[in-house]
Enzyme design. Structure first.
Site, PDB file in Angstrom:
ATOM      1  N   THR A 126       0.805  -1.226   0.000  1.00 40.85           N
ATOM      2  CA  THR A 126       0.000   0.000   0.000  1.00 40.85           C
ATOM      3  C   THR A 126       0.838   1.276   0.000  1.00 40.85           C
ATOM      4  OG1 THR A 126      -1.425   1.346   1.427  1.00 40.85           O
ATOM      5  CG2 THR A 126      -0.180  -0.371   2.530  1.00 40.85           C
ATOM      6  N   GLU A 128       0.233   3.695   1.787  1.00 39.13           N
ATOM      7  CA  GLU A 128       0.294   4.124   3.184  1.00 39.13           C
ATOM      8  C   GLU A 128       1.701   3.871   3.760  1.00 39.13           C
ATOM      9  OE1 GLU A 128      -2.212   5.705   4.732  1.00 39.13           O
ATOM     10  OE2 GLU A 128      -1.516   5.636   6.806  1.00 39.13           O
ATOM     11  N   TYR A 153      -1.016   0.227  10.948  1.00 36.41           N
ATOM     12  CA  TYR A 153      -1.387  -0.431   9.682  1.00 36.41           C
ATOM     13  C   TYR A 153      -0.213  -0.378   8.705  1.00 36.41           C
ATOM     14  CZ  TYR A 153      -3.467  -0.876   5.015  1.00 36.41           C
ATOM     15  OH  TYR A 153      -3.728  -1.241   3.712  1.00 36.41           O
ATOM     16  N   LYS A 157       1.938  -3.491   7.068  1.00 35.92           N
ATOM     17  CA  LYS A 157       2.007  -3.734   5.625  1.00 35.92           C
ATOM     18  C   LYS A 157       3.442  -3.656   5.102  1.00 35.92           C
ATOM     19  CE  LYS A 157      -2.183  -4.499   4.107  1.00 35.92           C
ATOM     20  NZ  LYS A 157      -2.568  -5.536   3.151  1.00 35.92           N
TER      21      LYS A 157
HETATM   22  P1  NAP Z   1     -11.562  -4.524   2.534  1.00 35.59           P
HETATM   23  O1  NAP Z   1     -12.727  -4.152   1.701  1.00 35.59           O
HETATM   24  O2  NAP Z   1     -11.467  -3.997   3.914  1.00 35.59           O
HETATM   25  O3  NAP Z   1     -11.483  -6.129   2.579  1.00 35.59           O
HETATM   26  C1  NAP Z   1     -10.648  -6.784   3.501  1.00 35.59           C
HETATM   27  C2  NAP Z   1     -10.913  -8.279   3.444  1.00 35.59           C
HETATM   28  O4  NAP Z   1     -10.081  -8.937   4.435  1.00 35.59           O
HETATM   29  C3  NAP Z   1     -12.365  -8.672   3.765  1.00 35.59           C
HETATM   30  O5  NAP Z   1     -12.721  -9.763   2.968  1.00 35.59           O
HETATM   31  C4  NAP Z   1     -12.267  -9.091   5.228  1.00 35.59           C
HETATM   32  O6  NAP Z   1     -13.294  -9.979   5.627  1.00 35.59           O
HETATM   33  C5  NAP Z   1     -10.925  -9.807   5.210  1.00 35.59           C
HETATM   34  N1  NAP Z   1     -10.360  -9.983   6.565  1.00 35.59           N
HETATM   35  C6  NAP Z   1     -10.104  -9.023   7.478  1.00 35.59           C
HETATM   36  N2  NAP Z   1      -9.615  -9.569   8.604  1.00 35.59           N
HETATM   37  C7  NAP Z   1      -9.568 -10.907   8.391  1.00 35.59           C
HETATM   38  C8  NAP Z   1      -9.170 -12.003   9.194  1.00 35.59           C
HETATM   39  N3  NAP Z   1      -8.705 -11.856  10.444  1.00 35.59           N
HETATM   40  N4  NAP Z   1      -9.259 -13.256   8.668  1.00 35.59           N
HETATM   41  C9  NAP Z   1      -9.740 -13.446   7.431  1.00 35.59           C
HETATM   42  N5  NAP Z   1     -10.146 -12.437   6.621  1.00 35.59           N
HETATM   43  C10 NAP Z   1     -10.057 -11.177   7.103  1.00 35.59           C
HETATM   44  O7  NAP Z   1     -10.201  -4.104   1.789  1.00 35.59           O
HETATM   45  P2  NAP Z   1      -9.944  -3.780   0.232  1.00 35.59           P
HETATM   46  O8  NAP Z   1     -10.157  -2.329   0.024  1.00 35.59           O
HETATM   47  O9  NAP Z   1     -10.639  -4.778  -0.608  1.00 35.59           O
HETATM   48  O10 NAP Z   1      -8.363  -3.998   0.148  1.00 35.59           O
HETATM   49  C11 NAP Z   1      -7.811  -5.272  -0.200  1.00 35.59           C
HETATM   50  C12 NAP Z   1      -6.375  -5.320   0.264  1.00 35.59           C
HETATM   51  O11 NAP Z   1      -5.619  -4.270  -0.359  1.00 35.59           O
HETATM   52  C13 NAP Z   1      -6.182  -5.110   1.766  1.00 35.59           C
HETATM   53  O12 NAP Z   1      -5.076  -5.913   2.152  1.00 35.59           O
HETATM   54  C14 NAP Z   1      -5.817  -3.640   1.904  1.00 35.59           C
HETATM   55  O13 NAP Z   1      -5.056  -3.428   3.072  1.00 35.59           O
HETATM   56  C15 NAP Z   1      -5.012  -3.436   0.634  1.00 35.59           C
HETATM   57  N6  NAP Z   1      -5.040  -2.077   0.052  1.00 35.59           N
HETATM   58  C16 NAP Z   1      -6.224  -1.459  -0.210  1.00 35.59           C
HETATM   59  C17 NAP Z   1      -6.224  -0.213  -0.813  1.00 35.59           C
HETATM   60  C18 NAP Z   1      -7.507   0.501  -1.139  1.00 35.59           C
HETATM   61  O14 NAP Z   1      -7.448   1.717  -1.407  1.00 35.59           O
HETATM   62  N7  NAP Z   1      -8.636  -0.177  -1.190  1.00 35.59           N
HETATM   63  C19 NAP Z   1      -4.998   0.393  -1.170  1.00 35.59           C
HETATM   64  C20 NAP Z   1      -3.813  -0.286  -0.890  1.00 35.59           C
HETATM   65  C21 NAP Z   1      -3.838  -1.532  -0.304  1.00 35.59           C
HETATM   66  P3  NAP Z   1     -14.734  -9.429   6.147  1.00 35.59           P
HETATM   67  O15 NAP Z   1     -15.526  -9.137   4.900  1.00 35.59           O
HETATM   68  O16 NAP Z   1     -15.251 -10.568   6.926  1.00 35.59           O
HETATM   69  O17 NAP Z   1     -14.467  -8.181   6.945  1.00 35.59           O
HETATM   70  O1  G4F Z   2     -10.557   6.801   3.434  1.00 34.27           O
HETATM   71  P1  G4F Z   2      -9.483   6.668   4.451  1.00 34.27           P
HETATM   72  O2  G4F Z   2      -9.837   6.012   5.730  1.00 34.27           O
HETATM   73  O3  G4F Z   2      -8.281   5.948   3.706  1.00 34.27           O
HETATM   74  P2  G4F Z   2      -6.715   5.843   4.017  1.00 34.27           P
HETATM   75  O4  G4F Z   2      -6.413   6.114   5.437  1.00 34.27           O
HETATM   76  O5  G4F Z   2      -5.989   6.653   3.012  1.00 34.27           O
HETATM   77  O6  G4F Z   2      -6.454   4.275   3.767  1.00 34.27           O
HETATM   78  C1  G4F Z   2      -6.931   3.623   2.613  1.00 34.27           C
HETATM   79  O7  G4F Z   2      -5.972   3.729   1.587  1.00 34.27           O
HETATM   80  C2  G4F Z   2      -4.719   3.071   1.862  1.00 34.27           C
HETATM   81  C3  G4F Z   2      -3.812   3.323   0.644  1.00 34.27           C
HETATM   82  O8  G4F Z   2      -3.129   4.533   0.786  1.00 34.27           O
HETATM   83  C4  G4F Z   2      -4.987   1.602   2.074  1.00 34.27           C
HETATM   84  F1  G4F Z   2      -3.813   0.960   2.295  1.00 34.27           F
HETATM   85  C5  G4F Z   2      -5.923   1.418   3.251  1.00 34.27           C
HETATM   86  O9  G4F Z   2      -6.225   0.030   3.398  1.00 34.27           O
HETATM   87  C6  G4F Z   2      -7.216   2.166   2.971  1.00 34.27           C
HETATM   88  O10 G4F Z   2      -7.876   1.535   1.899  1.00 34.27           O
HETATM   89  O11 G4F Z   2      -8.896   8.121   4.805  1.00 34.27           O
HETATM   90  C7  G4F Z   2      -8.420   8.995   3.809  1.00 34.27           C
HETATM   91  C8  G4F Z   2      -8.120  10.356   4.449  1.00 34.27           C
HETATM   92  C9  G4F Z   2      -7.288  10.284   5.735  1.00 34.27           C
HETATM   93  O12 G4F Z   2      -6.327  11.315   5.717  1.00 34.27           O
HETATM   94  C10 G4F Z   2      -8.297  10.562   6.855  1.00 34.27           C
HETATM   95  O13 G4F Z   2      -7.751  11.181   8.013  1.00 34.27           O
HETATM   96  O14 G4F Z   2      -9.370  10.963   4.839  1.00 34.27           O
HETATM   97  C11 G4F Z   2      -9.219  11.528   6.116  1.00 34.27           C
HETATM   98  N1  G4F Z   2     -10.553  11.634   6.744  1.00 34.27           N
HETATM   99  C12 G4F Z   2     -11.154  12.816   7.096  1.00 34.27           C
HETATM  100  N2  G4F Z   2     -12.345  12.568   7.667  1.00 34.27           N
HETATM  101  C13 G4F Z   2     -11.356  10.629   7.087  1.00 34.27           C
HETATM  102  C14 G4F Z   2     -12.499  11.207   7.672  1.00 34.27           C
HETATM  103  N3  G4F Z   2     -11.225   9.298   6.939  1.00 34.27           N
HETATM  104  C15 G4F Z   2     -12.251   8.515   7.359  1.00 34.27           C
HETATM  105  N4  G4F Z   2     -12.148   7.179   7.182  1.00 34.27           N
HETATM  106  N5  G4F Z   2     -13.382   9.030   7.957  1.00 34.27           N
HETATM  107  C16 G4F Z   2     -13.545  10.379   8.145  1.00 34.27           C
HETATM  108  O15 G4F Z   2     -14.556  10.832   8.671  1.00 34.27           O
END
Ligand code: NAP
Ligand code: G4F
Length: 353
Positions: A126, A128, A153, A157
């Site tokens: 990520t 992050e 987090y 990662k």
């Molecule tokens: P997500 O919607 O939060 O999905 C996470 C998945 O992991 C869900 O299926 C969840 O199951 C499962 N999980 C969580 N804890 C677990 C555990 N203890 N045992 C088994 N399964 C578990 O995340 P996503 O946005 O699809 O992201 C996919 C991956 O990419 C993650 O590793 C995330 O950190 C990484 N990532 C995401 C982004 C982004 O912007 N979306 C960017 C960079 C990296 P439940 O449905 O039961 O909760």
């Molecule tokens: O949507 P966020 O919670 O995403 P964040 O922290 O960037 O993380 C996501 O992207 C990562 C990749 O860079 C992934 F690895 C990670 O798994 C996840 O998918 O927050 C985005 C920004 C932050 O700066 C947060 O402080 O939005 C700001 N924010 C402001 N108000 C908020 C809020 N975030 C959340 N969730 N809720 C608020 O009310």
């Protein structure tokens, strides 16, 4: 014969889109899910693929369930997506975050090494991990740039990322790290800021809500469209040699810009009337700005983002608006009613009701 893929975290945003993509490509798809009191298959139901996936129960911190999953799936490709993915919650649950994300990745890599070492492995790294960038990043971040994580987090990662590199070099395994910048969609979880905004703005425009409560709206992120990013994951596993790649759009926008654009989509100009800044929603530390340079992925994978910021916000707000309009018309959705495990193709030694 078609290829076989195992997706950990198939119930999440990326897992669901990736499963759809692989099914369309003719793969036999196996997906792990964890036991929760109410099954969480709404995204797979939403995409209409719940009956096309073979489900395997698996808890990421339990190596025996990962070993069983690999023996059942016999995968050519493993996409390890399961994680505690919410950065804010990692400050509340740092130890569980490390267990699920870091130990969980070690379990995947070690189980693959022992059971199916020729399988190709994708690790969900990520942006992050870059962490302390400052509000004005001088240039988009590259694969070789320095990591300075700012959350439990990000640390979890970063350790998983290094484990991936170590297994690739030490055991000659095909392991790639996808360093993905934020990617969003109508299937994004409601606790992430983009979907929180799109959902609340849709409700406000329909008179179902009065305020949008947010934390740090100055933070900037590089937001792309999730279905395009899972295609990038697949491309990473189709190369001759394993390598690490950034997927991003090359643009950063603030949370505030996201809010303004979302209100613009529903025709509301006086957005400030609805937004409440709540100190409780600020994180102890927050990454100020992320922008990624995807030129390596473009050159080597032929990957390029198509959906940019304005269109992404529109897609999300319009989809939430549609959902709430249908809900107001009394329509209920199949995914509102949880599935019983007996309605699904669950492969397990344990009998389920
Ligand atoms: P997500 O919607 O939060 O999905 C996470 C998945 O992991 C869900 O299926 C969840 O199951 C499962 N999980 C969580 N804890 C677990 C555990 N203890 N045992 C088994 N399964 C578990 O995340 P996503 O946005 O699809 O992201 C996919 C991956 O990419 C993650 O590793 C995330 O950190 C990484 N990532 C995401 C982004 C982004 O912007 N979306 C960017 C960079 C990296 P439940 O449905 O039961 O909760
Ligand atoms: O949507 P966020 O919670 O995403 P964040 O922290 O960037 O993380 C996501 O992207 C990562 C990749 O860079 C992934 F690895 C990670 O798994 C996840 O998918 O927050 C985005 C920004 C932050 O700066 C947060 O402080 O939005 C700001 N924010 C402001 N108000 C908020 C809020 N975030 C959340 N969730 N809720 C608020 O009310």
């Amino acid at each position: 014969m078609g290829k076989r893929a195992l997706i950990t975290g198939i119930t999440g945003q990326d897992g669901a889109y990736l499963a759809k993509l692989l099914i369309e490509k003719g793969y036999e798809v196996y997906g792990t899910f964890r036991r929760v009191s109410t099954p969480n298959f709404w995204r797979l139901q939403y995409l209409g693929i719940v009956d096309k996936v073979n489900f395997i129960p698996c808890e990421m911190t339990d190596m025996s369930s990962m070993v069983a999953a690999l023996k059942i799936a016999e995968p050519d490709e493993v996409y390890h997506l399961a994680a505690m993915s919410f950065v804010g919650a990692s400050f509340e649950n740092p130890i569980a975050t490390l267990e699920i994300n870091t130990i969980g990745t070690a379990i995947v890599l070690e189980a693959v090494r022992q059971i199916c070492p020729d399988a190709k492995v994708y690790i969900a790294a990520t942006s992050e991990m870059y962490g302390a960038t400052g509000y004005e990043v001088k240039r988009p971040l590259k694969e070789e740039d320095f990591f300075k994580p700012l959350s439990p987090y990000a640390v979890s990662k970063l350790a998983a990322y290094w484990l991936g590199r170590i297994y690739r070099e030490a055991y000659d395994m095909y392991v790639v790290n996808g360093i993905l910048f934020n990617h969003e969609s109508p299937l994004r979880g409601l606790e992430f800021v983009t979907r929180k905004i799109s959902n609340e703005v849709a409700k406000i425009s329909l008179g179902l809500s009065k305020e949008l409560r947010l934390g740090n709206i100055e933070a900037k992120r590089d937001w792309g469209y999730a279905p395009e990013y899972v295609y990038g994951m697949w491309l990473m596993l189709q190369q001759k040699e394993p390598d690490d790649f950034i997927l991003a759009t090359g643009e950063a926008h603030s949370v505030k810009e996201f809010v303004i654009r979302a209100f613009e989509v529903v025709g509301i100009d006086d957005w400030e009337k609805y937004v409440v800044i709540d100190k409780k929603l600020f994180r102890p530390l927050d990454v100020p700005c992320l922008i990624g340079d995807y030129s390596k992925a473009k050159k080597k994978l032929g990957w390029k983002p198509q959906v940019k910021f304005n269109e992404l916000v529109k897609i999300m707000v319009e989809e939430d608006l549609k959902r709430w309009e249908r809900w107001l018309n009394g329509e209920r959705f199949p995914w509102d009613a949880p599935l019983y495990p007996s309605e699904m193709k669950i492969i397990s030694k344990v009998i389920r009701a």
